[in-house]
Design a protein around this motif. Structure first.
Motif, PDB file in Angstrom:
ATOM      1  N   THR B  35       0.831  -1.197   0.000  1.00 29.53           N
ATOM      2  CA  THR B  35       0.000   0.000   0.000  1.00 29.53           C
ATOM      3  C   THR B  35       0.868   1.250   0.000  1.00 29.53           C
ATOM      4  OG1 THR B  35      -0.108   0.373   2.363  1.00 29.53           O
ATOM      5  CG2 THR B  35      -1.564  -1.318   1.451  1.00 29.53           C
ATOM      6  N   MET B  36       0.240   2.363  -0.294  1.00 31.16           N
ATOM      7  CA  MET B  36       0.951   3.631  -0.292  1.00 31.16           C
ATOM      8  C   MET B  36       1.488   3.934   1.098  1.00 31.16           C
ATOM      9  SD  MET B  36       0.843   4.429  -3.376  1.00 31.16           S
ATOM     10  CE  MET B  36       1.033   6.121  -3.863  1.00 31.16           C
ATOM     11  N   ALA B  37       0.715   3.588   2.104  1.00 31.49           N
ATOM     12  CA  ALA B  37       1.165   3.816   3.475  1.00 31.49           C
ATOM     13  C   ALA B  37       2.410   2.986   3.769  1.00 31.49           C
ATOM     14  CB  ALA B  37       0.044   3.463   4.462  1.00 31.49           C
ATOM     15  N   ASP B  38       2.426   1.757   3.296  1.00 29.33           N
ATOM     16  CA  ASP B  38       3.603   0.900   3.465  1.00 29.33           C
ATOM     17  C   ASP B  38       4.840   1.577   2.887  1.00 29.33           C
ATOM     18  OD1 ASP B  38       2.089  -1.081   4.599  1.00 29.33           O
ATOM     19  OD2 ASP B  38       1.837  -2.214   2.742  1.00 29.33           O
ATOM     20  N   ILE B  39       4.690   2.044   1.663  1.00 28.55           N
ATOM     21  CA  ILE B  39       5.831   2.653   0.992  1.00 28.55           C
ATOM     22  C   ILE B  39       6.321   3.873   1.767  1.00 28.55           C
ATOM     23  CG2 ILE B  39       6.588   3.799  -1.122  1.00 28.55           C
ATOM     24  CD1 ILE B  39       4.521   2.089  -2.621  1.00 28.55           C
ATOM     25  N   ALA B  40       5.372   4.697   2.179  1.00 28.06           N
ATOM     26  CA  ALA B  40       5.753   5.895   2.928  1.00 28.06           C
ATOM     27  C   ALA B  40       6.512   5.512   4.191  1.00 28.06           C
ATOM     28  CB  ALA B  40       4.515   6.720   3.265  1.00 28.06           C
ATOM     29  N   ALA B  41       5.966   4.521   4.896  1.00 21.18           N
ATOM     30  CA  ALA B  41       6.606   4.093   6.137  1.00 21.18           C
ATOM     31  C   ALA B  41       8.014   3.563   5.854  1.00 21.18           C
ATOM     32  CB  ALA B  41       5.759   3.020   6.825  1.00 21.18           C
ATOM     33  N   ALA B  42       8.129   2.722   4.835  1.00 25.45           N
ATOM     34  CA  ALA B  42       9.425   2.139   4.518  1.00 25.45           C
ATOM     35  C   ALA B  42      10.436   3.216   4.124  1.00 25.45           C
ATOM     36  CB  ALA B  42       9.277   1.114   3.392  1.00 25.45           C
ATOM     37  N   ALA B  43       9.952   4.255   3.506  1.00 29.48           N
ATOM     38  CA  ALA B  43      10.856   5.326   3.078  1.00 29.48           C
ATOM     39  C   ALA B  43      11.123   6.303   4.223  1.00 29.48           C
ATOM     40  CB  ALA B  43      10.269   6.057   1.880  1.00 29.48           C
ATOM     41  N   GLY B  44      10.354   6.168   5.308  1.00 30.52           N
ATOM     42  CA  GLY B  44      10.523   7.079   6.430  1.00 30.52           C
ATOM     43  C   GLY B  44      10.016   8.479   6.152  1.00 30.52           C
ATOM     44  N   VAL B  45       8.961   8.559   5.359  1.00 27.91           N
ATOM     45  CA  VAL B  45       8.362   9.872   5.097  1.00 27.91           C
ATOM     46  C   VAL B  45       6.860   9.791   5.327  1.00 27.91           C
ATOM     47  CG1 VAL B  45      10.111  10.369   3.348  1.00 27.91           C
ATOM     48  CG2 VAL B  45       7.896   9.431   2.671  1.00 27.91           C
ATOM     49  N   GLY B  46       6.209  10.926   5.308  1.00 28.12           N
ATOM     50  CA  GLY B  46       4.763  10.951   5.449  1.00 28.12           C
ATOM     51  C   GLY B  46       4.095  10.641   4.118  1.00 28.12           C
ATOM     52  N   LYS B  47       2.832  10.241   4.186  1.00 31.04           N
ATOM     53  CA  LYS B  47       2.128   9.895   2.960  1.00 31.04           C
ATOM     54  C   LYS B  47       2.058  11.069   2.003  1.00 31.04           C
ATOM     55  CE  LYS B  47      -1.772   7.727   2.920  1.00 31.04           C
ATOM     56  NZ  LYS B  47      -3.121   7.310   3.320  1.00 31.04           N
ATOM     57  N   ALA B  48       1.842  12.248   2.534  1.00 33.78           N
ATOM     58  CA  ALA B  48       1.672  13.414   1.669  1.00 33.78           C
ATOM     59  C   ALA B  48       2.906  13.644   0.805  1.00 33.78           C
ATOM     60  CB  ALA B  48       1.357  14.646   2.496  1.00 33.78           C
ATOM     61  N   THR B  49       4.065  13.385   1.378  1.00 35.22           N
ATOM     62  CA  THR B  49       5.310  13.576   0.639  1.00 35.22           C
ATOM     63  C   THR B  49       5.306  12.738  -0.632  1.00 35.22           C
ATOM     64  OG1 THR B  49       6.519  14.022   2.651  1.00 35.22           O
ATOM     65  CG2 THR B  49       7.796  13.275   0.767  1.00 35.22           C
ATOM     66  N   LEU B  50       4.878  11.537  -0.425  1.00 36.14           N
ATOM     67  CA  LEU B  50       4.821  10.580  -1.504  1.00 36.14           C
ATOM     68  C   LEU B  50       3.849  11.033  -2.597  1.00 36.14           C
ATOM     69  CD1 LEU B  50       4.494   6.923  -0.404  1.00 36.14           C
ATOM     70  CD2 LEU B  50       2.969   7.860  -2.074  1.00 36.14           C
ATOM     71  N   PHE B  51       2.680  11.483  -2.188  1.00 38.71           N
ATOM     72  CA  PHE B  51       1.703  11.920  -3.185  1.00 38.71           C
ATOM     73  C   PHE B  51       2.136  13.230  -3.839  1.00 38.71           C
ATOM     74  CE2 PHE B  51      -0.966   8.879  -0.936  1.00 38.71           C
ATOM     75  CZ  PHE B  51      -1.628   8.285  -1.982  1.00 38.71           C
ATOM     76  N   ARG B  52       2.806  14.083  -3.066  1.00 43.01           N
ATOM     77  CA  ARG B  52       3.274  15.335  -3.642  1.00 43.01           C
ATOM     78  C   ARG B  52       4.310  15.070  -4.734  1.00 43.01           C
ATOM     79  NH1 ARG B  52       5.507  17.166   0.429  1.00 43.01           N
ATOM     80  NH2 ARG B  52       3.530  17.204   1.532  1.00 43.01           N
TER      81      ARG B  52
END
Lengths: 197, 197
Positions: B35-52
């Motif tokens: 999931t997107m949340a998984d990826i964000a967590a694994a990257a150590g960033v917030g979800k918004a960063t990822l979507f931005r």
DNA sequence: CATGAAGCGGACCCTCGGTCCGCATCGTAC
DNA sequence: GTACGATGCGGACCGAGGGTCCGCTTCATG
């Protein structure tokens, strides 16, 4: 066998759901635009009824697909040539592929729903398995053709629902042209003579 | 041009996300299990960063795919034979298809994620468009071969990610055998002589 | 160092597939 | 006809996941 005949209202609801779903899929923009709640509402039943009857979304889609496919299945399994078993392989292969293509052209959204329904690939659906084994069996009767299994996969891949959709909607390829192209492609595969050396 | 160079931390985060996503997709069961949340967590960033950084899920997947594909793209566009432009068409077509197949074998989950990501068919992705037009152009140089557009679609369809996955996982077909089958199929299509009549 | 812009994060929202459970309906036995 | 289990019904409810909002932090420039 543990078959218990369903109650009358259950049968009626099941039919209503199938009809409603069929209609919604036929008139929608894209398959995932029609939700389970939509179908339940259109059928005039509660959501639980729908899930009880079909298990889950893919179950419903499979049931719809199966219903639509039945006449063609019959034509293939016990009908007259060019689809039926009495047809010589070299004519039957293109006839089978043409039948698949026409089916997908006539049931675009349903086929898209089945093949693109997220996680489960179309290759796990029993429908594909049947088409594939039928086609493979026919291919096997053609002398000089190896890899009948892979060839069957590759030929069927040319009729994938999203490819058909792409050619139809995005490139505006008319139905007859597409059938002709598929026939020509199939012919290329079949006409190939045994290796030269 | 309105290009503004991104801030340093933004660039770092973008790279971290790409790396994390790449890793997760490589080691997952199926693409939609990550999931997107998984990826964000694994990257150590917030979800918004990822979507931005990537717009949405498909944007991220496209970026990953593009990164992986780049070396092959280069090899095709300006590399030496058998992939590069200097190759004679009859050798280049099978080489291109083999490259696509190998890429999908090496990046199964990523390819599955791209091609099966729910609503958008693989045919809208720019990647496909490029492969197709390249292949079509090469096919066009082969005398006696009509329908180069459709033929290109049909050949590429034989390398669909979910078919590859099916053959690999469900039928345990080894890599080399699959390549051989695809090569044989391609040869059949290309070897076909002009119509007999 | 001041200050505005660019970026950050995670709480939040929404949609949608799927489930739960109290109520209605069916069909059967009398 | 009536009583009474079994079968089915429906819509409130739940959880997951993609995507957004907004107050706070960090960067970069003078």
């Amino acid at each position: 066998m543990p078959e218990r005949k369903p109650r009358k209202d259950a049968a009626r609801n099941r039919a209503a759901v199938l009809a409603a779903a069929d209609d919604l899929f036929a008139h929608c923009e894209s398959p995932e635009a029609v939700t389970m709640a939509d179908i339940a509402a259109a059928a005039g039943v509660g959501k639980a009824t729908l899930f009880r009857a079909f298990g889950d979304r893919t179950g419903l889609i499979h049931a719809l697909y199966e219903a639509r496919l039945e006449p063609i299945r019959n034509a293939v399994e016990e009908g007259p040539p060019p689809l039926g078993p009495a047809t010589p392989p070299l004519q039957r292969v293109p006839a089978l592929l043409d039948a698949v293509l026409c089916f997908k052209l006539d049931n675009r959204h349903l086929a898209l729903a089945l093949e693109g329904t997220g996680s489960d690939s179309p290759y796990q659906a029993g429908h594909y398995e049947r088409w594939h084994s039928t086609l493979q069996a026919v291919l096997e009767q053609i002398p000089g053709l190896t890899d009948s299994g892979f060839t069957a996969h590759a030929l069927l891949a040319a009729t994938r629902a999203d490819l058909v959709e792409h050619l139809t909607s995005r490139q505006h390829m008319p139905r007859e042209q597409m059938r002709a192209h598929l026939a020509a492609f199939t012919a290329k595969v079949l006409d190939s003579r045994a290796p030269l050396d």
